[in-house]
Design a protein around this motif. Structure first.
Motif, short mmCIF file in Angstrom:
data_model
loop_
_atom_site.label_atom_id
_atom_site.label_comp_id
_atom_site.label_asym_id
_atom_site.label_seq_id
_atom_site.Cartn_x
_atom_site.Cartn_y
_atom_site.Cartn_z
N GLU A 1 -2.18 2.59 0.50
CA GLU A 1 -2.83 1.47 0.18
C GLU A 1 -2.52 0.41 1.25
O GLU A 1 -3.17 -0.43 1.89
CB GLU A 1 -2.86 0.75 -1.37
CG GLU A 1 -3.28 1.90 -2.42
CD GLU A 1 -2.83 1.35 -3.79
OE1 GLU A 1 -2.22 0.48 -3.87
OE2 GLU A 1 -3.48 2.02 -4.71
N GLY A 2 -1.08 0.12 1.44
CA GLY A 2 -0.79 -0.64 2.46
C GLY A 2 -1.27 -0.22 3.80
O GLY A 2 -1.76 -0.95 4.72
N THR A 20 -8.14 -5.64 1.19
CA THR A 20 -7.10 -6.60 0.31
C THR A 20 -7.38 -7.04 -0.77
O THR A 20 -6.78 -6.78 -1.93
CB THR A 20 -6.58 -7.57 1.24
OG1 THR A 20 -5.96 -7.16 2.81
CG2 THR A 20 -5.42 -8.42 0.79
N ILE A 23 -7.68 -4.00 -3.28
CA ILE A 23 -6.48 -3.39 -3.62
C ILE A 23 -5.74 -4.20 -4.61
O ILE A 23 -5.06 -3.61 -5.68
CB ILE A 23 -5.76 -2.87 -2.34
CG1 ILE A 23 -6.40 -1.66 -1.82
CG2 ILE A 23 -4.26 -2.58 -2.81
CD1 ILE A 23 -5.96 -1.18 -0.52
N ASN A 27 -4.12 -3.48 -8.04
CA ASN A 27 -2.79 -3.39 -8.47
C ASN A 27 -2.53 -4.23 -10.04
O ASN A 27 -1.38 -3.85 -10.36
CB ASN A 27 -2.27 -4.05 -7.32
CG ASN A 27 -2.10 -3.10 -6.07
OD1 ASN A 27 -2.37 -1.89 -6.19
ND2 ASN A 27 -1.76 -3.66 -5.03
N GLU A 60 3.39 -1.08 -0.92
CA GLU A 60 2.23 -1.36 -0.06
C GLU A 60 2.57 -2.17 0.89
O GLU A 60 2.28 -2.04 2.11
CB GLU A 60 1.49 -2.03 -1.18
CG GLU A 60 0.52 -0.75 -1.95
CD GLU A 60 0.03 -1.09 -3.43
OE1 GLU A 60 -0.33 -2.51 -3.34
OE2 GLU A 60 0.05 -0.39 -4.26
N ALA A 64 2.22 -1.33 4.69
CA ALA A 64 1.47 -2.03 5.64
C ALA A 64 1.99 -2.48 7.01
O ALA A 64 1.80 -2.64 8.04
CB ALA A 64 0.99 -3.31 5.14
#
Length: 138
Positions: A1-2, A20, A23, A27, A60, A64
């Motif tokens: 996801e990151g 963003t 997600i 989360n 995450e 990223a």
């Protein structure tokens, strides 16, 4: 996801914000799904539940950061690092986890439940929410 967040943010601000936000919304129940069983297992240690859910969420931002480092160093004209390939890879990983881990576990838990109808109902509601969200974003 990151990986998806970082890659989409490099592509455009609008795409980065959309990915963003999606997600981030997802989360919240993920953190609850981690914290609640931990709290049920150790009711005398609520901070442990919080710490484990927080540690899970840290994967995450770390992903990223790693992605930003790799993509900044990579040749952006490379076919491998095109946005559609990156997002398709992330989607493939998420689908594989859902099909190989979540669906079998949900089916197993539903078979042992006194309310087995809740699993297919939850699955249908989840799909409906995803379709509705997709229609709103078009």
């Amino acid at each position: 996801e990151g990986f998806a967040v970082a890659a989409s943010a490099l592509e455009s601000d609008r795409l980065g914000l959309a990915v963003t936000t999606g997600i981030m919304i997802h989360n919240i129940p993920e953190g609850i799904a981690i914290a609640v069983p931990c709290l049920a297992a150790r009711p005398d240690r609520p901070l442990l539940s919080f710490a484990l859910a927080s540690a899970s969420g840290m994967a995450e931002p770390l992903g990223a950061a790693l992605t930003l480092f790799v993509l900044k160093e990579a040749e952006h004209s490379s076919l491998l690092f095109r946005m559609e390939n990156i997002l398709a890879s992330v989607a493939g990983i998420m689908v594989a986890v859902a099909v190989n881990e979540l669906l079998p576990e949900g089916t197993h838990q539903a078979s042992q439940s006194d309310k087995p109808w809740t699993f297919p109902l939850g699955l249908i509601c989840g799909v409906a929410i995803m379709v509705f969200t997709e229609l709103l974003l078009q």
